[in-house]
Design a protein around this motif. Structure first.
Motif, PDB file in Angstrom:
ATOM      1  N   ARG A   1       8.435  62.482  -2.559  1.00  0.00           N
ATOM      2  CA  ARG A   1       9.659  61.782  -2.951  1.00  0.00           C
ATOM      3  C   ARG A   1       9.934  61.860  -4.444  1.00  0.00           C
ATOM      4  NH1 ARG A   1       7.516  57.737   0.520  1.00  0.00           N
ATOM      5  NH2 ARG A   1       7.094  56.408  -1.270  1.00  0.00           N
TER       6      ARG A   1
ATOM      7  N   GLU B   1       6.300  62.162   4.047  1.00  0.00           N
ATOM      8  CA  GLU B   1       6.898  60.937   3.528  1.00  0.00           C
ATOM      9  C   GLU B   1       6.095  60.350   2.370  1.00  0.00           C
ATOM     10  OE1 GLU B   1       9.752  59.864   4.322  1.00  0.00           O
ATOM     11  OE2 GLU B   1      10.105  61.240   5.980  1.00  0.00           O
TER      12      GLU B   1
ATOM     13  N   HIS C   1      12.000  56.637  10.907  1.00  0.00           N
ATOM     14  CA  HIS C   1      11.593  57.994  11.265  1.00  0.00           C
ATOM     15  C   HIS C   1      10.784  57.959  12.549  1.00  0.00           C
ATOM     16  CE1 HIS C   1      12.561  59.617   7.206  1.00  0.00           C
ATOM     17  NE2 HIS C   1      12.223  58.399   6.817  1.00  0.00           N
TER      18      HIS C   1
ATOM     19  N   TYR D   1       8.866  54.101   6.117  1.00  0.00           N
ATOM     20  CA  TYR D   1       7.986  54.290   4.964  1.00  0.00           C
ATOM     21  C   TYR D   1       8.522  53.463   3.805  1.00  0.00           C
ATOM     22  CZ  TYR D   1       6.005  58.052   7.722  1.00  0.00           C
ATOM     23  OH  TYR D   1       5.396  58.768   8.723  1.00  0.00           O
TER      24      TYR D   1
END
Length: 618
Positions: free
Chosen positions: A392, A387, A243, A210
């Motif tokens: 975040r 993600e 991931h 990502y």
């Protein structure tokens, strides 16, 4: 909103590009296109659906070992083939050098257009995207490295974007960049890929990276490199974590259902069960459900500010009732696109809660950053994508675990958001000593029962289907609710207009006599949510006001509401009053009503006109 797929591989990438676009259709679009390298850059573009692009690729036997593809949701320039992506660049007297696809908006495109026109570049579309292609071509004059040219170019661009770029002279690679719009890489055995969403790449790979803000990546068949070139920073190579996606292909397939919206309505019991799984297996409710720092943050919290858009905003409005009533905390709910342009007073003891299904909603992200700049100290994300940018950028987080939601009109994302917000309410109430140990155990039992209660609510579908036959003939509708069910009425009205194109408005039922009553006649159906709560008596009086004007009522009532059916008052009964869970349960029949009305009208249920799933532009 728009979708990007890119691929560089040892085999023909056209099937990967087209399959990826099909899995990105939910984002909303009006045209589609692709470009591959095969004796130069070969481009196909079409208005309409991806299936038209598939037919065109088959007719022209299009193939290549590297390519980029795009679904466009029109911002600059009307939906047309010439405005569809990819866009090319090249001086009028030279061959094409650059192809670009782009999600987002370039805010300084007019200034850049004039500058590039002065350099001799010819613009053949109305889009802001064409500026990017010409700018990269211009900067390639000073370097032989496409990645360097992209970094130089994005330093000059203002706005939010995700882009994928190909160069005719070096067809064995693509370069992608992210700033404010989602983009990820897929690492495969036979090649490497890029996309706006993991679902687009599942058939090619499950290994994902990502990208973060300012990241620019170069992909070849055998590898990749990532640099970060945020404006004002020097370019530096960076490492990003790989991931493994746990998204199943079955989760994004339609299965036995007719539409994704239908599938997602019926997935709500399991989606809510997944969201609340940690509570089902616990003897008590812990603040650690929201992150390791949650207990410290919650102890300091004296009020709540919720920032959201659309359906998520409606979830926030429901939560305000819960938070103030159960947890005793003042709560303000703001439309993110409005909040970011106000000058509100910040309080460091206010917990800012951002709600978004995708976690990439541009207005919500901007509002959250604005709140931080104003002085709000702590933030919490309620989101469906682990993600995402929203996850975040916040101190605390809670994943709704609804699974992929493909239909543009949100259903299971909404009910899982409500379940999450109810859990937040109970957690804060416990920490503020507003919830006894006995009440906590009762609430855990209530939450455990919620999936079954949702399953029972789905059983009203046959009755709703009958209503839809006559409802579909109407052009307007009013939705009424009181108290905590008023936002549910708002959500019901939104669903109906999103997918059936019937104009619908929601009102707090007590406001009926302050204006909307003038609209009521035998052509204006009135939908009412009638739970057996403390406001039922007031609501019945409001319904009498509709009766007296010859209006036709469609009432979703609790089994114990004691509302009688008559010639002009149609009643569907749910279970007995469900207390705090009532707004979640009453959401179900409203979703079913919108869905079945749309079926009768023959509209595109999953991809309603003019709308996009993930709104990543302002």
């Amino acid at each position: 909103m728009c979708g990007i797929v890119g691929a560089v591989a040892n085999n023909n990438v056209v099937p990967v590009l087209l399959d990826g676009l099909l899995h990105l259709e939910y984002r909303g679009y009006d045209s589609a296109g692709l470009v591959v390298t095969c004796n130069g850059l070969q481009r196909l573009r079409t208005t309409g659906r991806v299936t038209e692009l598939q037919k065109l690729a088959h007719e022209k036997n299009t193939h290549g070992f590297a390519g980029i593809a795009h679904t466009r949701w029109a911002t600059h320039g009307a939906p047309s083939e010439r405005n569809a992506h990819p866009h090319f660049s090249g001086m009028p007297d030279s061959s094409v050098r650059i192809a670009v696809v782009h999600n987002g908006i370039i805010e300084n495109h007019e200034v850049m257009r004039k500058r590039l026109q002065a350099e001799g570049y010819e613009f053949v579309s109305d889009t802001d995207t064409e500026v990017i292609a010409h700018l990269i071509a211009f900067n390639l004059k000073h370097t032989d490295d496409l990645l360097t040219a992209v970094c130089t170019s994005i330093d000059e661009l203002q706005g939010a974007y995700a882009i994928a770029v190909m160069e005719e002279a070096r067809p064995e690679r693509i370069v992608v960049a992210r700033n404010g719009a989602p983009l990820l890489l897929g690492l495969g055995e036979s090649g490497n890929y890029a996309a706006s969403d993991a679902s687009a790449l599942l058939k090619a790979t499950r290994n994902m990276i990502y990208l973060e803000e300012g990241d620019v990546a170069e992909l070849t068949r055998d590898g990749y490199r990532i640099v970060n070139c945020l404006q004002g920073n020097s370019v530096r190579e960076v490492k990003r974590t790989v991931h493994e996606s746990n998204l199943s292909t079955e989760a994004i397939e339609l299965g036995p259902y007719t539409h994704y919206m239908q599938k997602e309505i019926f997935e709500q019991p399991s989606a809510v069960a997944n969201t609340l799984e940690m509570v089902f297996n616990a003897q008590s409710i812990s603040p650690n459900l929201f992150g390791s720092e949650a207990e410290k943050v919650f102890f300091q919290t004296k009020s709540i500010l919720i920032l959201a858009c659309g359906t998520s905003y409606h979830a926030g409005l429901v939560a305000r009732y819960w938070l103030e009533t159960v947890a005793g905390l003042p709560c303000n709910v703001e439309i993110a696109s409005e909040y970011r342009y106000r000058n509100p007073i910040a309080d460091p003891h206010t917990l800012v809660v951002g709600i978004s299904q995708s976690g990439e909603t541009a207005d919500t992200l901007a509002a959250l950053n604005y709140a931080k700049k104003l002085g709000h100290r702590y933030s919490l994300a309620i989101c469906n994508v682990p993600e995402s940018a929203l996850i975040r950028q916040t101190d605390l987080r809670f994943l709704t675990r609804a699974g992929p939601e493909i239909g543009v009109a949100s259903t299971k994302a909404f009910t899982t958001q409500l379940a999450s917000l109810l859990l937040l309410t109970v957690t804060l109430a416990k920490m503020r000593h507003k919830l006894s140990a006995q009440d906590e155990q009762q609430m855990i039992m209530t939450l455990r029962h919620l999936p079954m209660a949702l399953q029972h609510a789905l059983q009203v579908e046959p009755q709703v289907r009958i209503w839809a036959e006559s409802f579909a003939q109407k052009r307007h509708a009013l939705f009424l609710g009181r108290g905590v069910h008023y936002p549910i009425a708002m959500e019901g009205a939104l669903k109906l207009k999103e997918i059936s194109y019937i104009h619908a408005e929601a009102y707090a039922a007590g406001e009926l006599k302050h204006g909307p009553l003038a609209l009521v006649d035998d052509e204006m159906p009135v939908v009412a949510i009638a739970p057996n709560d403390q406001l039922l008596g007031k609501l019945k009086s409001n319904l009498q006001e509709v009766h007296a004007r010859g209006g036709e009522l469609y009432v979703f009532a609790d089994a114990d509401s004691q509302i009688a059916q008559s010639e002009n008052e149609h009643v569907i009964r749910l279970s007995e009053h469900a207390g705090l869970l009532s707004p979640i349960l009453h959401t179900i029949p409203l979703q079913l009503l919108a869905y079945h009305v749309a079926l009768v009208k023959g509209t595109d249920v999953d991809k309603p006109r003019n709308l996009a799933k993930a709104v990543t532009v302002e």
